[in-house]
Scaffold this motif. Structure first.
Motif, PDB file in Angstrom:
ATOM      1  N   ALA A 191      15.653 -21.643  -8.884  1.00 44.11           N
ATOM      2  CA  ALA A 191      14.854 -22.218  -7.806  1.00 44.11           C
ATOM      3  C   ALA A 191      14.078 -21.099  -7.113  1.00 44.11           C
ATOM      4  O   ALA A 191      14.582 -19.981  -6.955  1.00 44.11           O
ATOM      5  CB  ALA A 191      15.743 -22.943  -6.798  1.00 44.11           C
ATOM      6  N   SER A 192      12.848 -21.392  -6.686  1.00 46.88           N
ATOM      7  CA  SER A 192      11.989 -20.394  -6.018  1.00 46.88           C
ATOM      8  C   SER A 192      12.288 -20.383  -4.524  1.00 46.88           C
ATOM      9  O   SER A 192      11.498 -20.847  -3.703  1.00 46.88           O
ATOM     10  CB  SER A 192      10.512 -20.707  -6.273  1.00 46.88           C
ATOM     11  N   THR A 193      13.426 -19.827  -4.154  1.00 53.18           N
ATOM     12  CA  THR A 193      13.884 -19.888  -2.762  1.00 53.18           C
ATOM     13  C   THR A 193      14.178 -18.525  -2.152  1.00 53.18           C
ATOM     14  O   THR A 193      14.480 -18.442  -0.960  1.00 53.18           O
ATOM     15  CB  THR A 193      15.167 -20.727  -2.675  1.00 53.18           C
ATOM     16  N   ASN A 194      14.075 -17.450  -2.921  1.00 50.04           N
ATOM     17  CA  ASN A 194      14.547 -16.155  -2.446  1.00 50.04           C
ATOM     18  C   ASN A 194      13.438 -15.345  -1.784  1.00 50.04           C
ATOM     19  O   ASN A 194      12.259 -15.507  -2.100  1.00 50.04           O
ATOM     20  CB  ASN A 194      15.140 -15.363  -3.621  1.00 50.04           C
ATOM     21  N   LYS A 195      13.839 -14.468  -0.857  1.00 51.42           N
ATOM     22  CA  LYS A 195      12.915 -13.569  -0.177  1.00 51.42           C
ATOM     23  C   LYS A 195      13.396 -12.131  -0.342  1.00 51.42           C
ATOM     24  O   LYS A 195      14.581 -11.876  -0.559  1.00 51.42           O
ATOM     25  CB  LYS A 195      12.813 -13.904   1.312  1.00 51.42           C
ATOM     26  N   GLY A 196      12.454 -11.196  -0.223  1.00 51.76           N
ATOM     27  CA  GLY A 196      12.806  -9.790  -0.338  1.00 51.76           C
ATOM     28  C   GLY A 196      11.767  -8.923   0.329  1.00 51.76           C
ATOM     29  O   GLY A 196      10.698  -9.380   0.744  1.00 51.76           O
ATOM     30  N   ARG A 197      12.083  -7.631   0.409  1.00 57.50           N
ATOM     31  CA  ARG A 197      11.152  -6.673   1.008  1.00 57.50           C
ATOM     32  C   ARG A 197      11.423  -5.288   0.419  1.00 57.50           C
ATOM     33  O   ARG A 197      12.536  -4.955   0.038  1.00 57.50           O
ATOM     34  CB  ARG A 197      11.317  -6.650   2.530  1.00 57.50           C
ATOM     35  N   ALA A 198      10.365  -4.506   0.339  1.00 56.67           N
ATOM     36  CA  ALA A 198      10.462  -3.126  -0.110  1.00 56.67           C
ATOM     37  C   ALA A 198       9.476  -2.318   0.723  1.00 56.67           C
ATOM     38  O   ALA A 198       8.345  -2.749   0.957  1.00 56.67           O
ATOM     39  CB  ALA A 198      10.153  -3.001  -1.594  1.00 56.67           C
ATOM     40  N   TYR A 199       9.899  -1.157   1.174  1.00 57.90           N
ATOM     41  CA  TYR A 199       9.046  -0.361   2.044  1.00 57.90           C
ATOM     42  C   TYR A 199       9.411   1.108   1.891  1.00 57.90           C
ATOM     43  O   TYR A 199      10.507   1.459   1.419  1.00 57.90           O
ATOM     44  CB  TYR A 199       9.193  -0.800   3.501  1.00 57.90           C
ATOM     45  N   GLY A 200       8.482   1.989   2.285  1.00 55.99           N
ATOM     46  CA  GLY A 200       8.766   3.407   2.183  1.00 55.99           C
ATOM     47  C   GLY A 200       7.512   4.238   2.321  1.00 55.99           C
ATOM     48  O   GLY A 200       6.470   3.775   2.809  1.00 55.99           O
ATOM     49  N   ALA A 201       7.605   5.492   1.872  1.00 54.40           N
ATOM     50  CA  ALA A 201       6.498   6.439   1.960  1.00 54.40           C
ATOM     51  C   ALA A 201       6.509   7.334   0.736  1.00 54.40           C
ATOM     52  O   ALA A 201       7.569   7.590   0.137  1.00 54.40           O
ATOM     53  CB  ALA A 201       6.605   7.268   3.235  1.00 54.40           C
ATOM     54  N   GLU A 202       5.318   7.829   0.374  1.00 57.89           N
ATOM     55  CA  GLU A 202       5.163   8.678  -0.803  1.00 57.89           C
ATOM     56  C   GLU A 202       4.366   9.925  -0.454  1.00 57.89           C
ATOM     57  O   GLU A 202       3.441   9.884   0.366  1.00 57.89           O
ATOM     58  CB  GLU A 202       4.419   7.932  -1.919  1.00 57.89           C
ATOM     59  N   PHE A 203       4.716  11.002  -1.111  1.00 57.55           N
ATOM     60  CA  PHE A 203       3.982  12.262  -0.988  1.00 57.55           C
ATOM     61  C   PHE A 203       3.672  12.764  -2.395  1.00 57.55           C
ATOM     62  O   PHE A 203       4.539  12.750  -3.272  1.00 57.55           O
ATOM     63  CB  PHE A 203       4.809  13.298  -0.234  1.00 57.55           C
ATOM     64  N   LEU A 204       2.434  13.218  -2.617  1.00 55.87           N
ATOM     65  CA  LEU A 204       2.014  13.656  -3.945  1.00 55.87           C
ATOM     66  C   LEU A 204       1.136  14.893  -3.854  1.00 55.87           C
ATOM     67  O   LEU A 204       0.220  14.959  -3.024  1.00 55.87           O
ATOM     68  CB  LEU A 204       1.228  12.545  -4.651  1.00 55.87           C
ATOM     69  N   ILE A 205       1.423  15.884  -4.714  1.00 57.20           N
ATOM     70  CA  ILE A 205       0.495  16.979  -5.006  1.00 57.20           C
ATOM     71  C   ILE A 205       0.269  16.963  -6.504  1.00 57.20           C
ATOM     72  O   ILE A 205       1.216  17.087  -7.285  1.00 57.20           O
ATOM     73  CB  ILE A 205       1.050  18.359  -4.587  1.00 57.20           C
TER      74      ILE A 205
END
Length: 805
Positions: free
Chosen positions: A611-625
């Motif tokens: 069933a299409s009932t679920n929720k989620g979240r993803a968050y953060g930060a990135e650094f690149l050279i």
């Protein structure tokens, strides 16, 4: 002695090599109209070697050093450009087509400089590009694109030998792949159906030119992605002569051939054959995989205004058990006893699996003065079958545990019209698709209450449709680039999905140039993805699709903002923050777990009540050279802090299976004189969460007989976490250039200091002296189980060979 022999071989080869220079031919064209651009200045990047284009836009550069080279192009009225890598040898004079974009009619207050990094207005954030040399010589990657991109920010790597692409806390099923504009669902051998990973990539590096990885800010013409879009560009065939490239690597031998067919057509074709089964047999592994794959690109120019490209990719994967793996081992020897124990555990729970898949497509382009039209027609298919018998006894039908056969096929058409006029860029189009999914399943499944049987057949046809558009324009004297796009997607699976307004997907990007080196970048957007066919086509025993009224498109809202600094044309420094919020994620009603936690294991994902009932979240930060090759030095340093959480059965947010927290990767290389090159890749990934086993449910005889492994206790979803993972890979390359051919030898060491990564412990059944399972003395319905320590990681050296003729 081995070291002495290697030095002797290298010295002997050097006697027949010589220093010489080659040439590059090409043409410079307007990117939209395909009209030639005369009097453009074309130089080999980092040198004074170059030439100017003639009245027809053509050029020839002589005295070009052998090896991978980039060209830098400049002419009044067009943006300066640094090309992708081209490979120059004595016998191979590459022909390169360079397409330039006109500059804005407004004059920028900042200086216009060429850059080795793309930053289109549609995707000013979350876009990384890797060239063919970075793919070829990435340490520990075996020239496999899915492993190469693990050097980039936001990409989680695991200690397993799988190629799962885990982006910014998202699941491995959330990615889309395109080859020369053709959507290609399967890029791995033995792919997990309903997901995207597998142990070995199908793509042959011999045909690759460039890869773009979008980890956000997806262009509107790329639908169906929630975490990433991987755009793969293949090389064109040589316009002048036949060229062969062969390779022997860690797992396969391959051959690629390219060249001309007349004056208007070129081709590039490759085939590979694995020898993993021989290696695994020698290493006494309990399974013997075999794969074959092929790939091609054929391009035909009708004239300067019309061209068509045909692309194809396919694989055949076969898998059998090595039931004689323990022959000759001594159970009284501690080391042999441990090997026997591990082999028996694997033989007890892994099924025999076979797959084949293919993608074929045609891309037609028509160019006009201020626009060009693109038509893409393609077909792809996947056939996946697996079976398993208890104790691997195929002579007794009553011991059948699994008999699975499924096919997925899609016929697709996409039309795009791209307009570039003055400072405006507009892309708009439609897509249509017909898909068919069939499934025949007999599966005995372990549950906390005991085993159940699923036995059904289904046949599903889905018609999909979509419309998209994107408009971009610089303003404020071209300091600010703005872009707005949208998608509308729908299909006839159910009434909810049939209305495309329910899947309206807007997106907006902005990039402001503070100076010629500094910029502030932003994107926000909504993206939708159709659940896997395994979920759409799941039915009960009478063929009724029981998920039909419960499923919706998965929805993900993204916000990304960052700062970019370019100290020079070959160096990029970025800092980005991101947030993703998921709605309508598929949730397993039988296991009480979000499918966002699954997909990085073999088998089938979504083949059950959903069933299409679920929720989620993803968050953060990135650094690149990131530094492209300059004065022989190149490298990538990336760090990502990421949190990924999805709801459990109670609606509480808990860490997902991809909640790595910390991802740190350093990839670096240095070119030396006489065509030597060394490289290293070091990875650190925070320990991933896992769900402990339900020991009591696992020990039930009816469960163990059908599963042969521990049963997760999803009431304790991801409440434990593995130790941190780290790995060092090293590589040394040496290339010789001969009169008629060239040779590259490389020595690659994966996991150089033999780091042992903690894995979730396994369980196995105690056996008596006769090899029979032992019943729990306190409960005759259960076996007596014991724990097996589980680690991953060993030193894997490879001596590889690549030759060009």
């Amino acid at each position: 002695m081995l070291k002495f022999r290697l030095v002797l071989v290298f010295s002997f080869i050097a006697l027949f090599s010589f220093a010489q220079k080659g040439k590059i031919d090409g043409i410079v064209l307007d990117a939209v109209s395909k009209e030639p651009v005369p009097f453009a200045n074309v130089v080999v990047a980092g040198t004074q070697i170059g030439a100017s284009t003639d009245i027809d836009g053509k050029f020839t550069i002589k005295e070009v050093p052998f090896g991978y080279q980039k060209l830098e192009v400049s002419v009044v009225g067009y943006e300066r450009k640094i090309t992708n890598d081209v490979y120059v040898t004595q016998n191979q004079s590459p022909y390169i087509e360079i397409n330039l974009n006109k500059t804005s009619t407004q004059l920028k207050e900042v200086t216009i400089t060429s850059s080795a990094f793309d930053k289109p207005a549609e995707s000013p954030v979350s876009l990384q590009t890797i060239g063919v040399e970075e793919i070829e010589r990435n340490p520990g990657s075996n020239r496999d694109v899915s492993r190469v991109i693990q050097s980039l920010p936001g990409v989680t790597s695991t200690p397993s030998f799988r190629n799962d692409i885990l982006i910014r806390g998202g699941a491995p099923n959330e990615n889309q792949f395109y080859i020369d504009g053709v959507e290609t669902p399967v890029i791995n051998h033995f792919q997990t159906q309903g997901s995207s990973g597998g142990p070995v990539g199908i793509l042959n590096a011999n045909l690759l030119q460039k890869v773009n990885l979008y980890t956000g800010a997806f262009p509107s013409n790329r639908g169906g992605a929630l975490s990433s879009v991987l755009e793969i560009e293949q090389k064109e065939g040589n316009k002048e002569a036949l060229h062969l490239r062969g390779n022997i690597g860690a797992s396969e031998v391959g051959l690629a051939v390219d060249g001309p067919i007349g004056e208007k057509t070129t081709y590039n074709i490759s085939a590979r054959q694995s020898y993993l089964q021989f290696l695994f047999q020698a290493l006494r592994l309990p399974f013997l995989p075999t794969f074959n794959d092929g790939q091609f690109k054929i391009k035909h120019k009708f004239n300067e205004k019309n061209q068509i490209t045909f692309v194809g990719l396919g694989a055949i994967d076969q898998f059998r058990l090595n039931e004689s793996v323990n022959d000759g081992l001594d159970p009284n020897d501690p080391d042999d006893a441990e090997t026997i124990e591990e082999n028996n555990y694997t033989l007890g729970n892994i099924p025999i699996n076979e797959q084949y898949n293919y993608t074929i497509g045609a891309v037609y382009k028509h160019f006009e003065e201020n626009s060009f039209q693109t038509v893409v027609v393609s077909r792809n298919a996947l056939n996946n079958s697996a079976y398993k018998y208890q104790d691997n006894d195929e002579s007794d039908p009553s011991k059948k545990i699994l008999d699975y056969n499924s096919t997925e096929s899609e016929n697709k058409m996409r039309f795009e019209n791209t307009i570039r006029k003055n400072s405006w860029k507009v892309n708009m189009g439609v897509n249509l698709e017909n898909a068919r999914y069939t499934n025949s399943t007999f599966d005995r499944i372990a549950t906390p209450q005991g085993s159940i049987t699923r036995n059904f057949e289904s046949d599903l046809t889905v018609n999909k449709y979509g419309i998209f558009g994107q408009i971009s324009r610089p303003v404020l004297n071209a300091r600010l680039d703005l872009s707005f796009g949208f998608r509308l997607d729908g299909n006839d699976y159910n009434s909810e999905m049939q209305n495309p307004l329910n899947q309206f997907s807007p997106r907006f990007s902005a990039s402001y140039s503070l100076t010629d080196r500094w910029s502030i970048n932003f994107n926000t957007g909504r993206y939708h993805q159709l659940p896997a066919y395994t979920a759409l086509g799941f039915s009960n025993s009478d063929g009724t699709l029981i998920n039909k009224e419960r499923l919706k498109y998965i929805q993900s809202d993204h916000v990304v903002a960052g700062v970019q600094y370019n100290p020079d044309s070959k160096t990029k420094i970025t800092v980005e923050g991101f947030y993703k919020f998921y709605r309508q994620y598929p949730f397993s009603l039988s296991d009480s777990i979000s499918l966002a936690n699954l997909g990085a294991d073999f088998g089938v994902i979504g083949n059950g009540p959903i069933a299409s009932t679920n929720k989620g979240r993803a968050y953060g930060a990135e650094f690149l050279i990131q530094r492209k090759a300059k004065k022989g030095l190149f490298g990538i340093l990336s760090y990502t802090y990421v949190r990924s959480e999805f709801q459990d059965v109670n609606g509480d947010y808990v860490p997902s299976s991809w909640d790595a927290k910390h991802i740190l990767t350093l990839t670096a290389g240095k070119k030396f004189k006489n065509n030597w090159q060394v490289g290293l890749k070091w990875r650190f990934v925070g320990g991933l969460p896992y769900t402990p086993y339900d020991v009591q449910a696992s020990a039930l005889k009816e469960n163990w007989n059908v599963r042969g492994a521990g049963l997760p206790d999803y009431s304790r979803l991801n409440e434990r976490r593995l130790s941190n993972f780290q790995q060092l890979d090293l590589r040394v390359d040496k290339t010789w250039y001969f009169k008629k051919w060239s040779l590259n030898l490389y020595f690659d060491i994966q996991n150089a200091y033999n780091f042992k990564a903690e894995q979730q412990d396994n369980f196995n059944v105690e056996q008596n002296a006769n090899g029979e399972p032992v019943t729990d003395p306190n409960d005759p319905s259960r076996y007596e189980l014991y724990r097996i320590d589980n680690e991953a990681g060993t030193v894997l050296p490879t001596l590889g060979v690549i030759f060009d003729i």
